[in-house]
Every structure is written in structure tokens, then in C-alpha cells.
Design a protein around this motif. Sequence first.
Motif, short mmCIF file in Angstrom:
data_model
loop_
_atom_site.label_atom_id
_atom_site.label_comp_id
_atom_site.label_asym_id
_atom_site.label_seq_id
_atom_site.Cartn_x
_atom_site.Cartn_y
_atom_site.Cartn_z
N THR A 84 0.87 -1.29 0.11
CA THR A 84 -0.01 0.07 -0.04
C THR A 84 0.87 1.20 0.12
O THR A 84 0.79 2.35 -0.89
N LEU A 85 2.14 1.00 0.79
CA LEU A 85 2.75 2.34 0.64
C LEU A 85 3.56 2.42 -0.50
O LEU A 85 3.95 3.66 -0.91
N PHE B 59 16.43 -5.65 -4.13
CA PHE B 59 15.54 -4.80 -4.70
C PHE B 59 14.64 -3.85 -3.62
O PHE B 59 14.11 -3.93 -2.66
N GLU B 60 14.44 -2.48 -4.26
CA GLU B 60 13.94 -1.52 -3.44
C GLU B 60 12.45 -1.61 -3.69
O GLU B 60 11.77 -1.28 -4.78
N LEU B 61 11.64 -1.57 -2.57
CA LEU B 61 10.28 -1.50 -2.57
C LEU B 61 10.15 0.11 -2.59
O LEU B 61 10.40 0.76 -1.63
N ASP B 62 9.64 0.48 -3.59
CA ASP B 62 9.21 1.81 -3.85
C ASP B 62 8.07 2.61 -3.00
O ASP B 62 7.16 2.88 -3.35
N VAL C 281 11.47 5.74 -7.06
CA VAL C 281 11.94 5.17 -8.31
C VAL C 281 10.82 5.56 -9.34
O VAL C 281 11.17 5.63 -10.42
N LYS C 282 9.19 5.52 -8.82
CA LYS C 282 8.39 6.06 -9.87
C LYS C 282 8.57 7.46 -10.42
O LYS C 282 8.35 7.66 -11.39
N SER C 283 9.03 8.13 -9.33
CA SER C 283 9.35 9.61 -10.00
C SER C 283 10.40 9.61 -11.07
O SER C 283 10.02 10.32 -12.02
N SER D 221 14.36 3.92 3.01
CA SER D 221 14.41 3.12 1.87
C SER D 221 14.34 1.49 2.43
O SER D 221 15.18 1.17 3.25
N LEU D 222 13.54 0.78 1.67
CA LEU D 222 13.40 -0.62 2.00
C LEU D 222 13.89 -1.55 1.14
O LEU D 222 13.38 -1.39 -0.22
N ARG D 223 14.96 -2.36 1.13
CA ARG D 223 15.68 -3.00 0.03
C ARG D 223 15.67 -4.63 0.55
O ARG D 223 15.86 -4.84 1.79
#
Length: 458
Positions: free
Chosen positions: A2-3, A126-129, A134-136, A301-303
Amino acid sequence: MTLAGCSLAPVYKRPPAPVPQAFPVAVTGNPASSPSGEQDLDDWRVYFTDPALSRLIEVALANNRDLRTATLRIQEARALYGIQFAERLPSVDGTASYNRGRTVDPSLGENVVASQYRAALGVSAFELDVFGRVKSLSDAALAEYLASVEAQRAVQISLIAEVASAYVAERALYDQEQLARRTLAARDGIYALTKRRYGAGMSTAIELRTAQMLVDSARASLAALARERTQAASALQLLLGDFAVDLPRATPVLDDLTMTPVAVGLSSDLLIRRPDIREAEQRLKAANANIGAARAAFFPSLRITTEVGSVSDGFSRLFAGGSGVWSFAPQLTLPIFSGGRNRANLDLATVRKDMAIAGYEKTIQTAFREVADALAARDQIDAQLDAQKGVYEADNERMRLAQRRYTSGVATYLELLDAQRSLFESGQELIRLKQLRLTNAITLYRALGGGWQKEGSA
């Protein structure tokens, strides 16, 4: 998850156009028949109807190197967008390794030589955006790609206009060359007459030398125009991207060139469809997205690194039962101290957005001025051209009468000389105004972005 749908980029809103809602209408204008937005003028063939010019434009669109470079930049931007978009997806890698080494067994006090085979499939860092960083960045790359598409269209429109202008310039030099040939022939005739009169004692040596000087001057002018026309042809062939293309040698002349008229008073909203303005807006969207990436750098940031595989001391037993291993290693990084780097990056992104807004508004204002100038000049050029036609016809009649009077011995050579000079100058000015009228029409086509398209038709 969700985040991961969050985004810290500002909501994009198109800045208002800093120009009037309509172009100023010329006071002395005759309404021209035009599509008035109902017919699409985006196809250049609708505007440039001369067959010879159309053929040259087609050659330029196929061979011009600047246009080819702009098209390749689209492919470059598309590849960069693909690279950036891939950052939003996990990268799954397969690995296989073999390790053999000697170690000391503390319980036995002996050296042990052991081998290890390992095969695994996993995701690395892998970075959870979570906050849309990353989307930006992906949105910014997409906007840059779309900007390159608009830039290529702007280059194409500019190329079409440049080819048309170069063609008109070459045709104008051809008309001037023909005028110089007629002038030379007329001066040759006057020189022959003056020579006969001088032999009969009816003219002075000064008149004879003056007539000879005028003939030589006409020859020099003709040679200069021939040189300029050759250079203009080379410049046109450079735009075409093919020096083997044969250019028209005799026809058409400027009087035969026609272009589809465009009505005055068009809404300034049409400028929003001009490709350089749309390019500037895409650059603005990219700058807006980069602010979101800069803001996300302030947050954790969560990887995730994960792996599933098999380990064995023998290759034959690598995939046997009981040899499976797995690992799951999430990593949370919280920025605590970066020496002001994140704040500086955000300030930089904000300033660049403000610069993009200023550039976008300046592009609109420049486009509005170009269209307004072309519309304002059109009627004045037509009026000036009509008046100059009258001047040329009067000078032509004056030259005919002066030559008759001089042949009859009524007029002086000074009167004939002044008539010759005036006719040549008025003829040159007439050709210049014809060229200016066509060039202004080309400028209007270019200023309107090669025409326009109705919403949803692109």
C-alpha cells in the motif's frame, strides 16, 4: 504494498499561458479562405502545393542529417526510459558457484580440504518503492522521452520551412538573374545605338564610355547573381541531404508559387499544440517528477535480498533431497546525517522546476510574437507589393518612352540613363517583395507549428 503506491511528487498543473487569448487582427486585412481549425493543416502537403517544392521537401525528410539525429534521439530517450522503468521491477538472477579450500578443524587439530557446490535463484537488493522515488524517476524519464518526440517534430517543421525558404531564395535569385539578363540586353542595344551616334558625331565620348560602363556593370551584376544562385542551390542541397538532387532550372518562378492562406485572428490556444511548447511542457513535467524523487530521499528506503537454492559438497548430490537452502534479508535504511546533501538536492530540483516554468512561459511568448508578427506583416506586404507592381509598370513605360525619345534625338542621354537605373532598381525591389511575401507565409506556417490538430486527433 500500500505504501508503495505513494508519491511525493507535486501534483502537476499546467501554468497559465502569459499571452492574450487571441492574436491581434490586422486592420487592413481581407479574410482569407482557410480551414479555421476545421481542416487539419498538420500535413505540409496541404500548405505547400507546388509540385517541385513538394518533391524537394520529401527528399529532405528522407535524407536530412539533423532530422535523422533528432529521430535517433527519440530512440535514445526510449532506451533510457526503458532502463529507468526496469528499476521498478525486481531483477531475478540465477547463480552457480564452486568453492574448494583448506581449513583447520579445531576439534581434530587437522587440516581439512573441502569442496562446495552451490546453485541458487534470487533477488538482490530490490527496493520497495515505498515513497515513490523510483516511480518519480521513471516518470521523469518518460517525460524526457515524450519531449524528444516533440523535439523531433519541431525539427521536422523547421526543416520543411527552411527547405521552402531556401527554395524561394533560389527562385528569387533566378528571377533577379533573368532581370539582369534583360537589363544587359537592353544596355547592349543602347550601347550599340550610342556607338553609331558617336560615329555620326551625334553623341559625345562621355556618353559612349558611360554606355560601355553600364554594359560592363550589367555583366558584373549578372555574374554576381549567377554565383549567388549557385551558392543558394548548394545551401538547398545541404538541407536536402543529397547533393545529387537536380534542382529546377527554369520554372517555376516566384509568380507561380502559391501557398494555402491561413486566416487571421486565430486563438492563442493553438500555440499549446506547437511542438516546441509541448516539448517545454514535457521538460517541466520531468522537473516536477524529479522533485518527488528528491523528497523521497528524506524517508527510509527498504531493500530486499532473497535467495533460494541448493548446496552440496558433491556435484552429483547438488539437487538431492535435504540440500535446499534459502535466505530472506530485508534492509531498512534511514537517512540520519548526509551533510545537507538531501536538502541541497531538493532545492536543486525545485529551482530547476522554476527554471522550466520560466522556459515554458518564454517559449509561449516567443511563439505568440512570431505568429503575431507574421499576421501583422502579411497585409502590409501585400499592399506594398501591389504598389510596387504599379511602380515597375510605370518605370517600364518610362524606359520605353525614354528610349524612343533618345533614338529620335529629343531626349538627352542623362534621361535615358536615369530611366534604365530606375527600371532595374524597381524590378529588383519587386522581386524582393515577392520573395518577402512567400517567406512570410512560410514563417507563418512555421510559427503555427506546421498547422494544428484537433484535440484527440493526434
